[in-house]
Scaffold this motif. Structure first.
Motif, PDB file in Angstrom:
ATOM      1  N   GLY A  18       1.196  -5.144  -0.656  1.00  0.00           N
ATOM      2  CA  GLY A  18      -0.019  -5.958  -0.680  1.00  0.00           C
ATOM      3  C   GLY A  18      -1.185  -5.152  -1.216  1.00  0.00           C
ATOM      4  O   GLY A  18      -2.311  -5.284  -0.733  1.00  0.00           O
ATOM      5  N   GLU A  62      -4.035  -3.472  -3.873  1.00  0.00           N
ATOM      6  CA  GLU A  62      -4.971  -3.822  -4.947  1.00  0.00           C
ATOM      7  C   GLU A  62      -4.954  -2.661  -5.940  1.00  0.00           C
ATOM      8  O   GLU A  62      -5.057  -1.498  -5.538  1.00  0.00           O
ATOM      9  CB  GLU A  62      -6.377  -3.978  -4.370  1.00  0.00           C
ATOM     10  CG  GLU A  62      -7.454  -4.217  -5.422  1.00  0.00           C
ATOM     11  CD  GLU A  62      -8.839  -3.875  -4.880  1.00  0.00           C
ATOM     12  OE1 GLU A  62      -9.324  -4.570  -3.995  1.00  0.00           O
ATOM     13  OE2 GLU A  62      -9.424  -2.865  -5.361  1.00  0.00           O
ATOM     14  N   GLY A 115      -5.159  -0.210  -0.268  1.00  0.00           N
ATOM     15  CA  GLY A 115      -4.352  -1.077   0.581  1.00  0.00           C
ATOM     16  C   GLY A 115      -3.842  -0.298   1.768  1.00  0.00           C
ATOM     17  O   GLY A 115      -4.331   0.792   2.062  1.00  0.00           O
ATOM     18  N   ASP A 134      -3.884  -7.808  -7.161  1.00  0.00           N
ATOM     19  CA  ASP A 134      -4.671  -8.064  -5.956  1.00  0.00           C
ATOM     20  C   ASP A 134      -3.727  -8.588  -4.890  1.00  0.00           C
ATOM     21  O   ASP A 134      -2.975  -9.538  -5.126  1.00  0.00           O
ATOM     22  CB  ASP A 134      -5.771  -9.091  -6.259  1.00  0.00           C
ATOM     23  CG  ASP A 134      -6.759  -9.187  -5.098  1.00  0.00           C
ATOM     24  OD1 ASP A 134      -6.916  -8.184  -4.370  1.00  0.00           O
ATOM     25  OD2 ASP A 134      -7.352 -10.265  -4.915  1.00  0.00           O
ATOM     26  N   ASP A 135      -3.755  -7.951  -3.729  1.00  0.00           N
ATOM     27  CA  ASP A 135      -2.868  -8.323  -2.624  1.00  0.00           C
ATOM     28  C   ASP A 135      -1.419  -8.451  -3.105  1.00  0.00           C
ATOM     29  O   ASP A 135      -0.708  -9.377  -2.745  1.00  0.00           O
ATOM     30  CB  ASP A 135      -3.352  -9.641  -2.000  1.00  0.00           C
ATOM     31  CG  ASP A 135      -2.701  -9.855  -0.634  1.00  0.00           C
ATOM     32  OD1 ASP A 135      -2.196  -8.878  -0.033  1.00  0.00           O
ATOM     33  OD2 ASP A 135      -2.657 -11.017  -0.182  1.00  0.00           O
TER      34      ASP A 135
END
Lengths: 479, 479
Positions: free
Chosen positions: B94, B96, B117, B412-413
């Protein structure tokens, strides 16, 4: 070790190999019997020898050599002829490959690998063979130099992060064959059956509020495998004192600190100080590991210092990229077509190749030590004299030496027939063969040049072939 | 381009990343939010810039980052804890990731890629990111230097045979981004969509009874794509005259010889002679290609000679291994945990990292030329001054310059959200960005150092963090 490119082995080549292959086919030459030599003209790093490595990967790739539909489609898009592509689609390699066992020591100008078979096929495998053997032998040689100066201290490959892309995997394998104990590269470890090693980075230390907390947490998690990185803030004033504190706490709990690692600063100075501090605190068995920009010269210097105290070297960039000599200059040259010797002429005598299919004898003295190598015609069973490859006035009698064939048939008619060395056997073989190589060839500076000579018959053939090639071009050989 | 290691991306790492990850998990730190910077401390080759390359491969690997059963089994054998392995089995990244587009020019000390992250995750991707970006950017930079001196002459990558194993594939891709036209490496060509090129080797010539027969056969097979290798026997007395004869025969049949290739000897001298001979014989459009141990300095010298006549350069070893500087020294350093800035102290001021999550602005003058780069805190939208990264007494006002953010959010994520440059876009971008870089930064010898500075706020934060770290260790900052 399954090779990642196995399914694509046939496309792992230079375009001109395919262009020539189409030409051979349409000119009716595809099935003429060709013989190619793989050899190199100089050892890397100014070394006195090269450790032969990469053979099992070449054999893997040759065993998987097929033009699959995707490859054929791509080549069709590139303009290759349909008839040629039909030929490739059904191609089964029927080559003969002769080579020494992996881990053998090999020397400039001798045919290290001999590939014989249909011209089209022998041409198509050139690039994958060169790419694989050149790099693996380069790194195995680099590693063996580090092993030589490290004595019985541990050597760990830390190179993944600066390696040349996926070459990292082959580098770690070759480093092990050359004498390293382990690698930090997990995938290489798994795929090639190499022991893996590694502990903590600066980020572990930084992720805690202070160094002592970070050390304590690591010791809590890994009480019996605890190696602490001591240079994040201040090696002598913070790192080592904190490590000693944690070592005492571990001991109270029935564990012993395994080691500390130095990763910056003057490693010789810091390791002596660290040794003294650890000894004084009652921890003489805590090991000292060092890393940071090491190569064989730095290791030699660190080992040679008085009171040198480093037990483990972690080596990265300089090992896996062979930094100071990033390529082995191996080539693959045609030496015979349908039994007819072939030569490439050059302005430079050293670049004229040796014609005809050949074999190599390793010459050993009464003590089993290597005296030199003889390159002979394939038909010769022993050699009386060897002649210098570039100076026909230099020769020496070798008839009374033990003569062992260096190359064995690994693949015959496309089938693997030899028991290849696995990685442990290759590593052990390299170690044993280095013991048979006299020390003067292992010096870093100006090593004694190992004798590689031609048999009288090969020398005569070479002279004759050269003369004939010159006459056919109207050049007088006396010129 | 599907990455060969995609299924094994999670194991393409150093062991200590996994060891630390287990420690983070069991210490309750796995989900703390960490920020890491990828940066390097010096351009390779003494260059004034570095071409950023390899991003799409990193994104591919991160998109495929899973611990499959085989990986878990292996790690279990290595002694990792069952609870940790359960965590890895179900791990979905997850993170970035912020980075410039592939092909961007980047400079020492600036954060080129920012990864943020969960600490455990950001730690696990370090090695694959470093391995990929370091090597691709190294080779793209090498290639761009050759492109600069080659002008509009063609550059072909011939490096497969001496490349560092499978790194060959990444090298050919990066060379294209750096400005090469094509590669001989068929697999790289297919996988990365690079034009492929190549004609014949010495073995083609040697496989025929004589050179003229070999040339004629090749012309017969490839009448419209015929490039003849002229140095197998004697370039000026045999190769070029035979090529001219075949050029005449082709013309009678309605075709034109495309070119000749020189692969040994004094390339400048031979190319001038060849040009004259071809022109005199009525073949002014036949191109002259040259290969053999070329690098940017040799190309520059060959191009600069009076009457220089080489149209195409085939470059091998020096390109794909970056021979004279075989690694880019990129590192990945923790700069923030849960919003709290982190620093690594060193005896060496240049090795103290910049704390906190940051961004970079490219500063452009009125003509759209690069003036310098500003490293700022993530919260800053513009920068008034920049301060020298290692000399706080040097600063300069930049408030009136155009300021463009250099990094964009790519992932992102865990989801890829940016349109990544494909290889053509990356190549074109590198070319355009080089036009925006003033010439004094492109010199080979002592290039003018590109200004990279810190914003006032970042400089203050760095000073404060350093002071605090020293106080917490009882070291007086004035010392």
């Amino acid at each position: 070790m399954k090779h990642y490119l196995a399914d694509d082995a046939a496309l792992y080549t230079d375009l001109y190999q395919l262009t020539m292959a189409q030409g051979y086919l349409f000119e009716g030459n595809a099935d003429r019997t060709a013989c190619f030599d793989y050899f190199f003209r100089s050892n890397p790093f100014g070394s006195g020898y090269t450790v032969f490595s990469g053979l099992s990967q070449v054999v893997d790739l040759l065993s998987n050599f097929h033009f699959h539909d995707g490859a054929i489609d791509y080549l069709s898009d590139q303009g290759f002829a349909a008839e040629f592509l039909d030929h490739l689609s059904s191609l089964e390699l029927g080559l003969e490959v002769n080579a020494p066992p992996e881990g053998e020591l090999v020397f400039p100008y001798e045919p290290v690998v001999r590939v014989r078979g249909p011209l089209l096929q022998a041409q198509l495998v050139e690039s994958l063979l060169l790419n694989t053997l050149n790099f693996s032998s380069l790194i195995a040689t680099k590693a063996s130099r580090m092993r030589r100066v490290a004595g019985d201290r541990k050597l760990i490959d830390f190179g993944l992060r600066r390696a040349q892309g996926m070459g990292a995997l082959q580098a770690s394998r070759a480093a092990y064959i050359g004498g390293f104990e382990s690698t930090s590269n997990v995938l290489a470890g798994r795929n090639a059956h190499i022991p893996v090693a590694g502990t903590q980075a600066h980020s572990w230390i930084q992720s805690f509020d202070d160094e002592l907390s970070a050390f304590r947490a690591y010791a809590r998690q890994f009480p019996d495998q605890c190696i602490l990185l001591v240079d994040t803030y201040d090696t002598l004033n913070s790192g080592i004192p904190n490590a000693i504190e944690v070592a005492g706490e571990l001991r109270e709990q029935g564990h012993e600190l395994v080691g500390i690692r130095l990763d910056s600063g003057d490693l010789a100075y810091l390791s002596k100080k660290a040794r003294q501090m650890l000894d004084d605190a009652g921890f003489p068995d805590v090991k000292i590991a060092a890393s940071n920009q090491l190569d064989e010269y730095v290791i030699k210097s660190l080992v040679g210092e008085q009171d040198a105290a480093i037990d483990v070297f972690g080596v990265g960039t300089q090992l896996v990229t062979a930094y100071d000599d990033a390529a082995l200059d191996g080539v693959y040259k045609l030496c015979e077509v349908d039994g007819d010797p072939r030569i490439k002429i050059s302005e430079n005598r050293e670049k004229v190749n040796f014609p005809s299919a050949k074999r190599v004898f390793r010459l050993l003295d009464d003590h089993g030590q290597f005296y030199g190598d003889a390159i002979a015609l394939e038909s010769e069973d022993e050699v009386d004299h060897i002649v210098h490859p570039h100076d026909p006035y230099k020769d020496v009698a070798v008839g009374d030496l033990d003569q062992q064939p260096l190359l064995e048939t690994v693949i015959d008619d496309g089938q693997v027939i030899a028991d290849l060395h696995d990685i442990e056997q290759a590593r052990d073989y390299a170690r044993r063969r280095l013991q048979q190589l006299p020390d003067e060839h292992k010096r870093f500076d100006n090593p004694h040049i190992y004798k590689v000579g031609l048999s009288d018959k090969l020398n005569q053939l070479r002279h004759g072939t050269l003369q004939q090639a010159r006459i056919s071009r109207g050049v007088d050989d006396r010129g």
